[in-house]
Design a protein around this motif. Structure first.
Motif, mmCIF file in Angstrom:
data_model
loop_
_atom_site.group_PDB
_atom_site.id
_atom_site.type_symbol
_atom_site.label_atom_id
_atom_site.label_comp_id
_atom_site.label_asym_id
_atom_site.label_seq_id
_atom_site.Cartn_x
_atom_site.Cartn_y
_atom_site.Cartn_z
ATOM 1 N N UNK A 324 -8.318 -1.557 -14.008
ATOM 2 C CA UNK A 324 -8.016 -0.164 -14.169
ATOM 3 C C UNK A 324 -8.482 0.617 -12.964
ATOM 4 N N UNK A 325 -7.709 1.367 -12.465
ATOM 5 C CA UNK A 325 -7.764 2.135 -11.242
ATOM 6 C C UNK A 325 -8.155 3.564 -11.312
ATOM 7 N N UNK A 326 -8.318 4.528 -10.530
ATOM 8 C CA UNK A 326 -8.258 5.830 -10.557
ATOM 9 C C UNK A 326 -6.859 6.196 -9.965
ATOM 10 N N UNK A 327 -6.338 7.515 -10.641
ATOM 11 C CA UNK A 327 -5.108 8.146 -9.998
ATOM 12 C C UNK A 327 -5.420 8.855 -8.807
ATOM 13 N N UNK A 328 -6.675 9.251 -8.748
ATOM 14 C CA UNK A 328 -7.175 10.109 -7.551
ATOM 15 C C UNK A 328 -7.614 9.310 -6.359
ATOM 16 N N UNK A 329 -7.099 9.412 -5.322
ATOM 17 C CA UNK A 329 -7.384 8.449 -4.353
ATOM 18 C C UNK A 329 -7.338 9.085 -2.651
ATOM 19 N N UNK A 330 -6.732 10.545 -2.790
ATOM 20 C CA UNK A 330 -6.557 10.935 -1.445
ATOM 21 C C UNK A 330 -7.693 11.376 -0.828
ATOM 22 N N UNK A 331 -8.948 11.521 -1.771
ATOM 23 C CA UNK A 331 -10.188 11.941 -0.824
ATOM 24 C C UNK A 331 -11.039 10.861 -0.625
ATOM 25 N N UNK A 332 -10.572 9.601 -0.981
ATOM 26 C CA UNK A 332 -11.538 8.396 -0.652
ATOM 27 C C UNK A 332 -11.307 8.328 0.831
ATOM 28 N N UNK A 333 -12.362 7.586 1.164
ATOM 29 C CA UNK A 333 -12.150 7.185 2.834
ATOM 30 C C UNK A 333 -10.818 6.612 3.249
ATOM 31 N N UNK A 334 -10.348 5.482 2.262
ATOM 32 C CA UNK A 334 -9.147 4.578 2.548
ATOM 33 C C UNK A 334 -8.486 4.723 1.260
ATOM 34 N N UNK A 335 -7.463 5.887 1.321
ATOM 35 C CA UNK A 335 -6.645 6.103 0.101
ATOM 36 C C UNK A 335 -5.792 4.711 -0.298
ATOM 37 N N UNK A 336 -5.442 4.131 0.912
ATOM 38 C CA UNK A 336 -4.439 2.841 0.592
ATOM 39 C C UNK A 336 -5.379 1.519 0.234
ATOM 40 N N UNK A 337 -6.539 1.576 0.026
ATOM 41 C CA UNK A 337 -7.368 0.414 -0.105
ATOM 42 C C UNK A 337 -6.714 -0.292 -1.124
ATOM 43 N N UNK A 338 -6.657 0.215 -2.413
ATOM 44 C CA UNK A 338 -6.494 -0.423 -3.832
ATOM 45 C C UNK A 338 -5.087 -1.281 -3.561
ATOM 46 N N UNK A 339 -4.163 -0.532 -3.075
ATOM 47 C CA UNK A 339 -2.650 -0.974 -3.055
ATOM 48 C C UNK A 339 -2.704 -2.132 -2.001
ATOM 49 N N UNK A 340 -3.302 -2.056 -1.139
ATOM 50 C CA UNK A 340 -3.585 -3.063 0.016
ATOM 51 C C UNK A 340 -4.159 -4.464 -0.471
ATOM 52 N N UNK A 341 -5.324 -4.033 -1.137
ATOM 53 C CA UNK A 341 -6.073 -5.176 -1.585
ATOM 54 C C UNK A 341 -5.256 -6.070 -2.725
ATOM 55 N N UNK A 342 -4.558 -5.278 -3.612
ATOM 56 C CA UNK A 342 -3.777 -5.713 -4.508
ATOM 57 C C UNK A 342 -2.441 -6.821 -3.947
ATOM 58 N N UNK A 343 -2.057 -6.045 -2.795
ATOM 59 C CA UNK A 343 -1.010 -7.149 -2.039
ATOM 60 C C UNK A 343 -1.461 -8.231 -1.564
ATOM 61 N N UNK A 344 -2.913 -8.102 -1.044
ATOM 62 C CA UNK A 344 -3.377 -9.452 -0.453
ATOM 63 C C UNK A 344 -3.663 -10.303 -1.521
ATOM 64 N N UNK A 345 -4.124 -10.019 -2.607
ATOM 65 C CA UNK A 345 -4.692 -10.743 -3.626
ATOM 66 C C UNK A 345 -2.985 -11.631 -4.097
ATOM 67 N N UNK A 346 -2.169 -10.688 -4.418
ATOM 68 C CA UNK A 346 -0.846 -11.344 -4.519
ATOM 69 C C UNK A 346 -0.272 -12.310 -3.517
ATOM 70 N N UNK A 347 -0.358 -12.053 -2.458
ATOM 71 C CA UNK A 347 0.203 -12.946 -1.456
ATOM 72 C C UNK A 347 -0.487 -14.314 -1.498
ATOM 73 N N UNK A 348 -1.980 -14.074 -1.257
ATOM 74 C CA UNK A 348 -3.052 -15.534 -1.609
ATOM 75 C C UNK A 348 -2.643 -16.102 -2.585
ATOM 76 N N UNK A 349 -2.295 -15.713 -3.710
ATOM 77 C CA UNK A 349 -2.000 -16.406 -4.927
ATOM 78 C C UNK A 349 -0.775 -16.593 -5.248
ATOM 79 N N UNK A 350 0.139 -16.560 -4.329
ATOM 80 C CA UNK A 350 1.781 -16.816 -4.644
ATOM 81 C C UNK A 350 2.017 -17.964 -5.380
ATOM 82 N N UNK A 351 1.299 -19.256 -4.952
ATOM 83 C CA UNK A 351 1.664 -20.280 -5.746
ATOM 84 C C UNK A 351 1.437 -20.317 -6.776
#
Ligand SMILES: [Zn+2]
Length: 412
Positions: A324-351
Protein backbone atom coordinates in the motif's frame (compact mmCIF):
# COMPACT_ATOMS: atom_id res chain seq x y z
CA UNK A 1 13.93 43.37 39.92
CA UNK A 2 15.76 43.30 36.64
CA UNK A 3 17.47 40.01 37.49
CA UNK A 4 14.18 38.42 38.38
CA UNK A 5 12.68 39.46 35.10
CA UNK A 6 15.61 37.93 33.24
CA UNK A 7 15.44 34.63 35.09
CA UNK A 8 11.68 34.50 34.54
CA UNK A 9 12.27 35.08 30.86
CA UNK A 10 14.91 32.37 30.86
CA UNK A 11 12.52 29.98 32.62
CA UNK A 12 9.76 30.78 30.16
CA UNK A 13 12.02 30.23 27.13
CA UNK A 14 13.53 26.97 28.33
CA UNK A 15 10.07 25.66 29.21
CA UNK A 16 8.86 26.62 25.76
CA UNK A 17 11.81 24.95 24.04
CA UNK A 18 11.42 21.80 26.14
CA UNK A 19 7.71 21.66 25.37
CA UNK A 20 8.18 22.18 21.66
CA UNK A 21 10.89 19.50 21.60
CA UNK A 22 8.64 16.87 23.05
CA UNK A 23 5.42 17.84 21.28
CA UNK A 24 4.26 16.06 18.17
CA UNK A 25 1.75 18.15 16.29
CA UNK A 26 -1.63 16.55 15.78
CA UNK A 27 -2.65 15.75 12.23
CA UNK A 28 -6.05 15.94 10.59
CA UNK A 29 -7.34 13.09 8.44
CA UNK A 30 -10.43 12.98 6.23
CA UNK A 31 -11.99 10.20 8.30
CA UNK A 32 -10.99 10.66 11.95
CA UNK A 33 -11.23 7.63 14.23
CA UNK A 34 -12.07 7.79 17.93
CA UNK A 35 -9.05 6.20 19.64
CA UNK A 36 -10.01 6.86 23.26
CA UNK A 37 -9.39 3.71 25.28
CA UNK A 38 -12.09 1.05 25.50
CA UNK A 39 -12.46 -1.90 27.83
CA UNK A 40 -10.90 -5.19 26.85
CA UNK A 41 -11.74 -8.69 27.96
CA UNK A 42 -8.67 -10.44 29.36
CA UNK A 43 -8.71 -14.22 28.84
CA UNK A 44 -8.45 -16.39 31.94
CA UNK A 45 -5.21 -18.38 31.99
CA UNK A 46 -5.80 -22.02 32.90
CA UNK A 47 -5.53 -25.70 32.06
CA UNK A 48 -8.73 -26.92 30.39
CA UNK A 49 -9.42 -30.50 31.46
CA UNK A 50 -11.65 -32.75 29.38
CA UNK A 51 -11.16 -35.84 31.59
CA UNK A 52 -13.87 -37.86 29.85
CA UNK A 53 -11.91 -37.56 26.59
CA UNK A 54 -8.46 -37.76 28.20
CA UNK A 55 -7.65 -34.47 26.44
CA UNK A 56 -6.11 -31.35 27.98
CA UNK A 57 -5.27 -27.85 26.78
CA UNK A 58 -3.54 -24.82 28.27
CA UNK A 59 -3.28 -21.12 27.49
CA UNK A 60 -0.98 -20.46 30.44
CA UNK A 61 1.90 -18.88 28.50
CA UNK A 62 2.74 -15.61 26.70
CA UNK A 63 0.95 -14.74 23.46
CA UNK A 64 -1.60 -17.54 23.95
CA UNK A 65 -5.31 -17.42 23.12
CA UNK A 66 -7.89 -20.00 24.14
CA UNK A 67 -11.14 -18.79 25.67
CA UNK A 68 -12.97 -22.09 26.03
CA UNK A 69 -12.47 -25.82 25.41
CA UNK A 70 -15.49 -28.15 25.45
CA UNK A 71 -16.20 -31.77 24.74
CA UNK A 72 -18.48 -32.46 21.77
CA UNK A 73 -18.11 -36.26 21.67
CA UNK A 74 -15.44 -38.90 22.50
CA UNK A 75 -13.02 -37.65 19.89
CA UNK A 76 -14.13 -34.08 19.13
CA UNK A 77 -13.54 -30.92 21.18
CA UNK A 78 -14.72 -27.40 20.55
CA UNK A 79 -12.04 -24.66 20.60
CA UNK A 80 -13.71 -21.39 21.58
CA UNK A 81 -11.91 -18.21 20.54
CA UNK A 82 -13.16 -14.68 21.26
CA UNK A 83 -11.58 -11.27 20.58
CA UNK A 84 -10.31 -8.75 23.14
CA UNK A 85 -13.26 -6.46 22.33
CA UNK A 86 -15.59 -5.58 19.47
CA UNK A 87 -16.02 -4.29 16.84
CA UNK A 88 -12.78 -5.68 15.47
CA UNK A 89 -11.31 -6.80 12.14
CA UNK A 90 -11.75 -10.45 11.30
CA UNK A 91 -8.46 -11.87 12.54
CA UNK A 92 -9.28 -14.73 14.94
CA UNK A 93 -5.95 -15.55 16.46
CA UNK A 94 -5.53 -18.65 18.62
CA UNK A 95 -2.58 -20.29 20.33
CA UNK A 96 -2.74 -23.14 22.85
CA UNK A 97 -0.96 -26.35 23.83
CA UNK A 98 -2.56 -29.81 23.89
CA UNK A 99 -1.81 -33.23 25.35
CA UNK A 100 -3.72 -36.43 26.12
CA UNK A 101 -3.49 -39.39 28.51
CA UNK A 102 -3.15 -41.88 25.64
CA UNK A 103 -1.99 -41.38 22.03
CA UNK A 104 -5.09 -40.83 19.94
CA UNK A 105 -6.45 -38.91 16.94
CA UNK A 106 -8.76 -36.07 17.92
CA UNK A 107 -10.84 -33.49 16.03
CA UNK A 108 -10.86 -29.82 16.98
CA UNK A 109 -13.78 -27.67 15.93
CA UNK A 110 -12.99 -23.94 15.94
CA UNK A 111 -15.74 -21.62 17.14
CA UNK A 112 -15.69 -17.80 16.94
CA UNK A 113 -18.44 -15.25 17.75
CA UNK A 114 -21.13 -15.34 15.07
CA UNK A 115 -20.02 -12.34 13.02
CA UNK A 116 -16.43 -13.62 12.63
CA UNK A 117 -14.99 -16.34 10.40
CA UNK A 118 -11.90 -18.48 10.10
CA UNK A 119 -8.69 -16.85 8.78
CA UNK A 120 -5.53 -18.78 9.75
CA UNK A 121 -4.42 -22.30 8.82
CA UNK A 122 -3.14 -23.92 12.05
CA UNK A 123 0.61 -24.11 12.57
CA UNK A 124 1.81 -27.02 14.73
CA UNK A 125 4.92 -27.43 16.81
CA UNK A 126 6.02 -30.66 18.47
CA UNK A 127 8.92 -30.48 20.91
CA UNK A 128 12.01 -28.81 19.46
CA UNK A 129 10.90 -29.38 15.85
CA UNK A 130 10.15 -26.37 13.63
CA UNK A 131 6.63 -25.02 13.14
CA UNK A 132 4.68 -26.81 10.40
CA UNK A 133 1.40 -25.90 8.73
CA UNK A 134 -1.37 -28.43 9.32
CA UNK A 135 -1.56 -30.86 6.40
CA UNK A 136 -4.39 -29.90 4.06
CA UNK A 137 -5.74 -33.46 4.35
CA UNK A 138 -6.13 -32.93 8.09
CA UNK A 139 -7.63 -29.50 7.98
CA UNK A 140 -10.91 -28.62 6.35
CA UNK A 141 -12.29 -25.13 6.53
CA UNK A 142 -14.32 -22.40 4.99
CA UNK A 143 -15.23 -19.02 6.43
CA UNK A 144 -17.73 -20.35 8.98
CA UNK A 145 -16.37 -23.82 9.82
CA UNK A 146 -12.91 -25.13 10.55
CA UNK A 147 -12.03 -28.67 11.65
CA UNK A 148 -8.54 -29.92 12.51
CA UNK A 149 -7.72 -33.62 12.73
CA UNK A 150 -4.72 -33.99 15.02
CA UNK A 151 -2.68 -36.75 16.66
CA UNK A 152 -2.22 -36.00 20.35
CA UNK A 153 -0.19 -37.88 22.95
CA UNK A 154 1.48 -37.25 26.30
CA UNK A 155 3.99 -35.03 24.50
CA UNK A 156 2.64 -31.53 24.14
CA UNK A 157 1.66 -30.25 20.73
CA UNK A 158 1.38 -26.49 20.22
CA UNK A 159 -1.44 -25.31 17.95
CA UNK A 160 -1.24 -21.69 16.83
CA UNK A 161 -2.81 -19.46 14.17
CA UNK A 162 0.72 -18.39 13.19
CA UNK A 163 4.17 -19.24 14.53
CA UNK A 164 4.15 -17.79 18.05
CA UNK A 165 6.49 -14.84 18.74
CA UNK A 166 6.10 -13.03 22.10
CA UNK A 167 7.75 -9.82 23.30
CA UNK A 168 10.43 -11.94 24.98
CA UNK A 169 11.15 -13.81 21.72
CA UNK A 170 11.40 -10.43 19.96
CA UNK A 171 13.89 -9.16 22.53
CA UNK A 172 15.95 -12.35 22.20
CA UNK A 173 16.00 -11.91 18.44
CA UNK A 174 17.23 -8.33 18.33
CA UNK A 175 19.64 -8.77 21.25
CA UNK A 176 21.39 -11.53 19.32
CA UNK A 177 21.29 -9.57 16.07
CA UNK A 178 22.96 -6.44 17.45
CA UNK A 179 25.67 -8.22 19.43
CA UNK A 180 29.09 -6.72 18.62
CA UNK A 181 27.52 -3.99 16.52
CA UNK A 182 28.42 -0.83 18.39
CA UNK A 183 26.59 1.33 15.86
CA UNK A 184 23.24 -0.18 16.86
CA UNK A 185 22.01 1.76 19.88
CA UNK A 186 19.31 -0.26 21.63
CA UNK A 187 17.01 2.15 23.40
CA UNK A 188 13.44 2.63 24.49
CA UNK A 189 10.74 4.89 23.09
CA UNK A 190 8.79 4.54 26.35
CA UNK A 191 6.12 2.17 27.60
CA UNK A 192 2.85 0.63 26.45
CA UNK A 193 -0.50 0.83 28.28
CA UNK A 194 0.56 -2.06 30.57
CA UNK A 195 4.09 -0.64 30.99
CA UNK A 196 5.82 -3.00 28.60
CA UNK A 197 8.92 -1.60 26.94
CA UNK A 198 8.71 -0.11 23.42
CA UNK A 199 12.17 -1.01 22.13
CA UNK A 200 13.93 0.94 19.39
CA UNK A 201 17.11 0.12 17.53
CA UNK A 202 18.66 3.46 16.68
CA UNK A 203 21.20 2.68 13.97
CA UNK A 204 23.89 5.03 12.69
CA UNK A 205 27.65 4.98 12.21
CA UNK A 206 29.70 7.75 13.80
CA UNK A 207 27.39 10.74 14.12
CA UNK A 208 23.64 10.87 13.51
CA UNK A 209 23.83 14.58 12.66
CA UNK A 210 22.16 15.57 9.37
CA UNK A 211 21.65 11.96 8.32
CA UNK A 212 18.35 11.27 6.54
CA UNK A 213 16.25 8.77 8.47
CA UNK A 214 14.57 5.53 7.40
CA UNK A 215 11.94 4.24 9.85
CA UNK A 216 10.94 0.56 10.02
CA UNK A 217 8.15 -0.68 12.27
CA UNK A 218 6.03 -3.75 12.78
CA UNK A 219 3.48 -5.62 14.91
CA UNK A 220 0.94 -2.93 15.41
CA UNK A 221 -1.37 -5.92 14.75
CA UNK A 222 -0.24 -8.88 16.89
CA UNK A 223 -1.13 -11.91 14.70
CA UNK A 224 0.52 -10.46 11.59
CA UNK A 225 3.61 -12.62 11.89
CA UNK A 226 4.44 -12.94 8.19
CA UNK A 227 4.94 -9.16 8.11
CA UNK A 228 7.21 -9.55 11.12
CA UNK A 229 9.27 -12.24 9.34
CA UNK A 230 9.73 -9.89 6.39
CA UNK A 231 10.73 -7.10 8.79
CA UNK A 232 13.31 -9.39 10.47
CA UNK A 233 14.89 -10.28 7.13
CA UNK A 234 14.85 -6.62 6.01
CA UNK A 235 16.63 -5.43 9.16
CA UNK A 236 19.10 -8.35 9.13
CA UNK A 237 20.05 -7.51 5.54
CA UNK A 238 20.71 -3.86 6.35
CA UNK A 239 22.98 -4.96 9.20
CA UNK A 240 24.79 -7.74 7.31
CA UNK A 241 28.03 -5.70 6.91
CA UNK A 242 28.11 -6.20 3.14
CA UNK A 243 29.75 -3.40 1.19
CA UNK A 244 26.32 -2.06 0.41
CA UNK A 245 25.21 -2.16 4.04
CA UNK A 246 28.41 -0.43 5.17
CA UNK A 247 28.08 2.41 2.65
CA UNK A 248 24.40 2.78 3.45
CA UNK A 249 24.98 3.11 7.18
CA UNK A 250 27.66 5.75 6.61
CA UNK A 251 25.06 7.96 5.01
CA UNK A 252 21.73 7.06 6.62
CA UNK A 253 20.22 6.58 10.05
CA UNK A 254 17.63 3.90 10.80
CA UNK A 255 14.99 3.92 13.51
CA UNK A 256 13.70 0.38 13.94
CA UNK A 257 10.65 -0.46 16.11
CA UNK A 258 10.39 -4.29 16.33
CA UNK A 259 7.23 -4.44 18.46
CA UNK A 260 4.84 -1.49 18.45
CA UNK A 261 2.06 -3.29 20.35
CA UNK A 262 3.75 -5.54 22.94
CA UNK A 263 0.67 -5.79 25.19
CA UNK A 264 -1.48 -6.99 22.30
CA UNK A 265 1.20 -9.51 21.33
CA UNK A 266 1.65 -10.96 24.82
CA UNK A 267 -2.10 -11.01 25.55
CA UNK A 268 -2.75 -12.93 22.33
CA UNK A 269 -4.97 -10.20 20.89
CA UNK A 270 -6.62 -10.36 17.48
CA UNK A 271 -5.67 -6.76 16.65
CA UNK A 272 -5.89 -4.12 19.40
CA UNK A 273 -3.62 -2.85 22.19
CA UNK A 274 -4.45 -3.07 25.91
CA UNK A 275 -6.43 0.16 25.50
CA UNK A 276 -8.75 -1.80 23.20
CA UNK A 277 -7.71 0.30 20.20
CA UNK A 278 -6.27 -0.40 16.76
CA UNK A 279 -2.97 1.49 17.12
CA UNK A 280 -2.87 1.95 13.36
CA UNK A 281 -5.79 4.38 13.65
CA UNK A 282 -4.10 6.57 16.26
CA UNK A 283 -1.51 8.37 14.09
CA UNK A 284 -3.41 11.66 14.19
CA UNK A 285 -4.21 12.34 17.84
CA UNK A 286 -1.83 9.94 19.66
CA UNK A 287 -4.25 8.94 22.39
CA UNK A 288 -2.54 5.58 22.99
CA UNK A 289 0.90 5.59 24.66
CA UNK A 290 2.41 3.29 22.03
CA UNK A 291 1.87 5.76 19.19
CA UNK A 292 2.35 8.84 21.35
CA UNK A 293 5.78 7.60 22.48
CA UNK A 294 6.94 6.26 19.14
CA UNK A 295 5.97 9.38 17.16
CA UNK A 296 7.63 11.52 19.82
CA UNK A 297 10.82 9.50 19.52
CA UNK A 298 10.87 9.86 15.73
CA UNK A 299 10.10 13.60 15.71
CA UNK A 300 12.65 14.31 18.44
CA UNK A 301 15.34 12.23 16.71
CA UNK A 302 14.85 14.13 13.46
CA UNK A 303 14.77 17.52 15.14
CA UNK A 304 17.84 16.98 17.31
CA UNK A 305 19.99 16.01 14.34
CA UNK A 306 18.63 18.63 11.97
CA UNK A 307 17.32 15.86 9.77
CA UNK A 308 14.12 14.44 8.34
CA UNK A 309 12.45 11.10 7.70
CA UNK A 310 12.90 10.08 4.07
CA UNK A 311 11.26 6.64 4.07
CA UNK A 312 8.82 4.91 6.45
CA UNK A 313 7.95 1.20 6.10
CA UNK A 314 5.30 -0.46 8.27
CA UNK A 315 5.21 -4.30 8.03
CA UNK A 316 1.82 -6.09 8.22
CA UNK A 317 0.02 -9.22 6.98
CA UNK A 318 -3.16 -9.73 5.01
CA UNK A 319 -4.66 -12.22 2.52
CA UNK A 320 -1.87 -11.76 -0.06
CA UNK A 321 1.44 -10.01 -0.68
CA UNK A 322 0.81 -6.36 -1.45
CA UNK A 323 2.25 -2.88 -1.04
CA UNK A 324 0.00 0.00 0.00
CA UNK A 325 1.51 3.32 -1.07
CA UNK A 326 0.46 6.97 -1.14
CA UNK A 327 -0.97 8.61 -4.24
CA UNK A 328 0.75 11.91 -3.42
CA UNK A 329 4.47 11.80 -4.10
CA UNK A 330 5.42 15.04 -5.80
CA UNK A 331 6.51 16.76 -2.59
CA UNK A 332 8.58 13.85 -1.33
CA UNK A 333 12.36 14.17 -1.68
CA UNK A 334 12.40 11.39 -4.31
CA UNK A 335 9.02 11.19 -6.09
CA UNK A 336 10.24 8.23 -8.20
CA UNK A 337 11.54 6.24 -5.24
CA UNK A 338 8.68 3.75 -4.99
CA UNK A 339 8.40 2.95 -8.70
CA UNK A 340 12.17 2.53 -8.98
CA UNK A 341 12.26 0.39 -5.86
CA UNK A 342 9.55 -1.96 -7.13
CA UNK A 343 11.29 -2.18 -10.51
CA UNK A 344 14.51 -3.18 -8.72
CA UNK A 345 12.72 -5.83 -6.65
CA UNK A 346 11.01 -7.25 -9.74
CA UNK A 347 14.30 -7.43 -11.67
CA UNK A 348 16.11 -9.17 -8.81
CA UNK A 349 13.30 -11.70 -8.40
CA UNK A 350 12.89 -12.39 -12.10
CA UNK A 351 13.57 -16.11 -11.66
CA UNK A 352 10.65 -16.25 -9.21
CA UNK A 353 8.36 -14.41 -11.67
CA UNK A 354 7.40 -12.09 -8.83
CA UNK A 355 5.72 -8.81 -9.71
CA UNK A 356 5.18 -6.35 -6.84
CA UNK A 357 1.50 -5.55 -6.49
CA UNK A 358 0.72 -2.01 -5.46
CA UNK A 359 -2.41 -0.24 -4.28
CA UNK A 360 -1.84 3.48 -4.51
CA UNK A 361 -4.11 5.79 -2.47
CA UNK A 362 -3.66 8.46 0.15
CA UNK A 363 -4.66 7.45 3.67
CA UNK A 364 -7.98 8.93 4.74
CA UNK A 365 -7.76 7.42 8.23
CA UNK A 366 -5.01 8.18 10.78
CA UNK A 367 -2.64 5.34 9.85
CA UNK A 368 1.16 5.31 9.84
CA UNK A 369 1.29 5.54 6.02
CA UNK A 370 -0.55 8.85 6.08
CA UNK A 371 1.41 10.11 9.08
CA UNK A 372 4.86 9.77 7.49
CA UNK A 373 3.66 11.57 4.38
CA UNK A 374 1.87 14.40 6.19
CA UNK A 375 4.50 14.92 8.87
CA UNK A 376 7.72 14.48 6.90
CA UNK A 377 6.74 14.29 3.21
CA UNK A 378 8.29 10.84 3.43
CA UNK A 379 7.87 8.01 0.99
CA UNK A 380 5.81 5.45 2.86
CA UNK A 381 4.89 1.85 2.25
CA UNK A 382 2.61 -0.48 4.16
CA UNK A 383 4.46 -3.68 3.41
CA UNK A 384 1.89 -6.49 3.47
CA UNK A 385 2.61 -10.22 3.34
CA UNK A 386 0.00 -12.92 2.80
CA UNK A 387 -0.84 -15.04 5.85
CA UNK A 388 0.27 -18.22 4.10
CA UNK A 389 3.04 -16.95 1.81
CA UNK A 390 5.90 -19.51 2.02
CA UNK A 391 8.24 -18.29 4.74
CA UNK A 392 11.40 -18.79 2.68
CA UNK A 393 10.05 -16.50 -0.01
CA UNK A 394 8.94 -13.91 2.58
CA UNK A 395 12.54 -13.74 3.81
CA UNK A 396 14.14 -13.77 0.37
CA UNK A 397 11.87 -11.03 -0.94
CA UNK A 398 12.51 -8.81 2.11
CA UNK A 399 16.29 -9.28 1.78
CA UNK A 400 16.07 -8.28 -1.88
CA UNK A 401 13.81 -5.33 -0.99
CA UNK A 402 16.33 -4.12 1.61
CA UNK A 403 19.23 -4.37 -0.86
CA UNK A 404 17.27 -2.56 -3.58
CA UNK A 405 16.25 0.20 -1.15
CA UNK A 406 19.85 0.72 -0.04
CA UNK A 407 21.13 0.81 -3.64
CA UNK A 408 18.52 3.34 -4.62
CA UNK A 409 19.02 5.63 -1.63
CA UNK A 410 22.78 5.59 -2.17
CA UNK A 411 22.29 7.01 -5.66
CA UNK A 412 20.86 10.19 -4.18
ZN1 LIG B 1 -2.12 -4.96 9.89
Amino acid sequence: MRLRKQSLLFYFCTTLVAASCSTVKRLKFEKPVDTKSKRIHVQKKKVFQLDAMGLYATNDFLASRLNGFEMVNDSTAKVIITPENTPINNSPYYSFKLWSTTAKTYYLLFEYPEEYGHRYIPKLKRGAAAWKSADSLNFTYNYTDALLKIDVSKDTVWVSAQESVSSIDTKNWYSKLVKNKAYVHVGSAGESVLKRNLPVLDIYKNSAQNKPIVVLLTRQHPPELTGYFAFQSFVTTILNESKLSQSFLEKYRLLVFPIVNPDGVDLGHWRHNAGGIDTNRDWGKYRQPEIKNITRYIVKAAKETNSTVLVGIDFHSTQKDMYYTNETRHMTAHPDFIENWFAGIEKSLKSHAYIPEQERANSVKPVSKGWFLKYFNANTITYEIGDETPRDFVRLKAAVAADEMMKLLLKW
